[in-house]
Design a protein around this motif. Sequence first.
Motif, PDB file in Angstrom:
ATOM      1  N   LEU A 143      34.277  40.041  52.188  1.00 58.93           N
ATOM      2  CA  LEU A 143      34.832  38.716  51.912  1.00 58.93           C
ATOM      3  C   LEU A 143      35.889  38.372  52.940  1.00 58.93           C
ATOM      4  O   LEU A 143      36.335  39.224  53.710  1.00 58.93           O
ATOM      5  CB  LEU A 143      35.414  38.651  50.486  1.00 58.93           C
ATOM      6  N   GLU A 144      36.287  37.119  52.945  1.00 56.75           N
ATOM      7  CA  GLU A 144      37.329  36.622  53.848  1.00 56.75           C
ATOM      8  C   GLU A 144      38.662  36.578  53.112  1.00 56.75           C
ATOM      9  O   GLU A 144      38.721  36.195  51.938  1.00 56.75           O
ATOM     10  CB  GLU A 144      36.978  35.219  54.342  1.00 56.75           C
ATOM     11  N   ALA A 145      39.725  36.978  53.809  1.00 56.37           N
ATOM     12  CA  ALA A 145      41.071  36.895  53.240  1.00 56.37           C
ATOM     13  C   ALA A 145      41.702  35.581  53.681  1.00 56.37           C
ATOM     14  O   ALA A 145      41.883  35.338  54.880  1.00 56.37           O
ATOM     15  CB  ALA A 145      41.921  38.064  53.707  1.00 56.37           C
ATOM     16  N   ALA A 171      44.145  30.686  45.984  1.00 57.97           N
ATOM     17  CA  ALA A 171      42.723  31.018  46.014  1.00 57.97           C
ATOM     18  C   ALA A 171      42.383  31.787  47.292  1.00 57.97           C
ATOM     19  O   ALA A 171      42.711  31.349  48.404  1.00 57.97           O
ATOM     20  CB  ALA A 171      41.892  29.740  45.933  1.00 57.97           C
ATOM     21  N   GLY A 172      41.735  32.932  47.129  1.00 58.43           N
ATOM     22  CA  GLY A 172      41.310  33.731  48.270  1.00 58.43           C
ATOM     23  C   GLY A 172      42.350  34.699  48.785  1.00 58.43           C
ATOM     24  O   GLY A 172      42.135  35.384  49.798  1.00 58.43           O
ATOM     25  N   SER A 173      43.517  34.787  48.121  1.00 56.01           N
ATOM     26  CA  SER A 173      44.573  35.720  48.558  1.00 56.01           C
ATOM     27  C   SER A 173      44.159  37.167  48.324  1.00 56.01           C
ATOM     28  O   SER A 173      43.378  37.469  47.423  1.00 56.01           O
ATOM     29  CB  SER A 173      45.873  35.455  47.788  1.00 56.01           C
ATOM     30  N   ILE A 174      44.715  38.046  49.142  1.00 50.23           N
ATOM     31  CA  ILE A 174      44.652  39.479  48.888  1.00 50.23           C
ATOM     32  C   ILE A 174      46.036  39.887  48.416  1.00 50.23           C
ATOM     33  O   ILE A 174      47.025  39.715  49.138  1.00 50.23           O
ATOM     34  CB  ILE A 174      44.260  40.275  50.146  1.00 50.23           C
ATOM     35  N   LEU A 183      44.803  38.167  39.950  1.00 53.37           N
ATOM     36  CA  LEU A 183      43.396  37.772  39.909  1.00 53.37           C
ATOM     37  C   LEU A 183      43.211  36.476  39.141  1.00 53.37           C
ATOM     38  O   LEU A 183      42.425  35.607  39.532  1.00 53.37           O
ATOM     39  CB  LEU A 183      42.560  38.892  39.293  1.00 53.37           C
ATOM     40  N   GLY A 235      43.833  33.478  41.197  1.00 52.80           N
ATOM     41  CA  GLY A 235      42.881  33.162  42.263  1.00 52.80           C
ATOM     42  C   GLY A 235      42.744  34.187  43.357  1.00 52.80           C
ATOM     43  O   GLY A 235      42.007  33.955  44.327  1.00 52.80           O
ATOM     44  N   ALA A 270      41.429  37.045  45.596  1.00 55.53           N
ATOM     45  CA  ALA A 270      40.068  37.532  45.796  1.00 55.53           C
ATOM     46  C   ALA A 270      39.967  39.021  45.523  1.00 55.53           C
ATOM     47  O   ALA A 270      38.925  39.514  45.098  1.00 55.53           O
ATOM     48  CB  ALA A 270      39.617  37.234  47.219  1.00 55.53           C
ATOM     49  N   ALA A 271      41.071  39.744  45.772  1.00 65.46           N
ATOM     50  CA  ALA A 271      41.090  41.190  45.547  1.00 65.46           C
ATOM     51  C   ALA A 271      42.531  41.653  45.472  1.00 65.46           C
ATOM     52  O   ALA A 271      43.456  40.947  45.918  1.00 65.46           O
ATOM     53  CB  ALA A 271      40.352  41.935  46.660  1.00 65.46           C
ATOM     54  N   ARG A 319      36.841  44.364  42.784  1.00 68.29           N
ATOM     55  CA  ARG A 319      37.956  43.491  43.184  1.00 68.29           C
ATOM     56  C   ARG A 319      39.230  44.270  43.452  1.00 68.29           C
ATOM     57  O   ARG A 319      40.274  43.688  43.705  1.00 68.29           O
ATOM     58  CB  ARG A 319      38.188  42.426  42.110  1.00 68.29           C
TER      59      ARG A 319
END
Length: 506
Positions: free
Chosen positions: A19-21, A33-36, A55, A58, A60-61, A73
């Motif tokens: 996935l993309e961070a 949204a999409g944060s690590i 989580l 939002g 992502a992992a 995740r």
Amino acid sequence: MPLSALFAGVPTLSPLPTLEAAHITSDTRQVSAGSIFFCIRGFTHDGHDFAAKALELGAAAVVCERGLDLGERQILVPDTHEAYALCCANLFGNPQRRLRLVGVTGTNGKTTITHLIRDVLQGLGHKTGLIGTIETDLGGVTFPAKYTTPDPLTFYSILAQMADAGCEYAVMEVSSHGLDQKRVAGCRFAVGVFTNLTQDHLDYHGTMEAYFQAKKSLFSLCDAGVVNLDDPYGRRIVQEAPCPIRSFSTSQDSADYTAKSIELRADGSSFAFVGSGMIARVKFPVPGEFSVSNAMAAIGACLALGCDLQKTTALLAGSHGVPGRFEVLRTGTPYTVIRDYAHTPDAIEKVLSALRAVTRGRIMILFGCAGNRDRKKRVHMTDLAARLADFVVLTSDNPRSEDPMQIIEDAKPGLLQHSTPYAIIPDRYEAIGWALSHCRQGDTLLLAGKGHEDYQVLKHGTIHFDEREVVAELLARGISEKTEDEQGGTDETFGNCRGGRQQRQL
């Protein structure tokens, strides 16, 4: 950024999701949204406890040190502190590799030494950035610092801005907290400098040995080290450091660099810098033997970087010192007012000893002990102040969430061990006014603890409090020196302790 790129070179214990961070953070308030989200173990909170919330917000992992039953995740790593710093470095393109890094650690002297090294390098034509307690300098653009060693995301962002601005060097203070929390993981320092180690931050480290080990760890990241041989912990680093070490001393001929023919004056100090096959006469515009040691450290670091000795010492002579570090305030009074950042027993001892050598009259010290910090050092601070000064004004210094009077009660036993007269005035503004009104010709008033700070942290918030402005305002209102008769005798008199003042008269 793909996770494979973000985690390049980062040890992991589980497969990386594809996935993309969009963003990385260790603060749930910054999750989008999409944060690590990195689960960081802090002093009071453990980020693992907030993984599920991240989580929900939002992320992502999440990156963690122990399994949290979050399936694909979660990304398991041996050390989230290290992983976070290394990922931050990757996020910003590893800017540390485009700079020569100089790190200075120790209890006292870090700010002065980093500024001196920065000034010398700039004077030699090298664009240089600085990260420290007072300010961050991006190579010409400066802004106030919040932490001595910033969090990794901020830290690597700053290094990227320095590198993009064309800086060749980045000189930084490296705190024990920053080292212990691996905020500078991924960095390789051309030179590391150790000043000294005295009691401080034991509320965090617990023991002096743990404090020392945190400081010593800098030298596992260095190509070379410059270490104070006059400090017992410095002597340990000389023996234990994994990198080549050059030592300096104000007294020991066994050091690689030794100060000879030291002259201390009210307007500065001078000495001969002596090493194997080299010698230079140094004039430094800050008095005190501790200033000689700071200058020695800066020269040693510059030599390790390949600078010319004579050019380095000539540039030091033109230094104007550092704001809030043994800074003489312009008052127009027949007595001297100095503000300094001394907030540890060792720093108080050194600055008072330096003042004793150049003060014709009496020395009065005004200081407080910080709240929510190492309580064990409070009585040691007052003990040294009462032992070395002629009068002590005990007041407040960033009490934070603690009761100012309880902090004072913790510190007061050190005063009672001596017959030195004192006043206890919790309100720092009132205390400064009282101290100014009791100064006489030839005296020195040392305002210790706040130095460059222009604020006071209280239980209900932070207020503006700049001691340069406070002194100027009080003097403009007509505060002046009093005569011996006006000040009374030496009998002990006490006012109301709670919210009032206690005093053994001058």
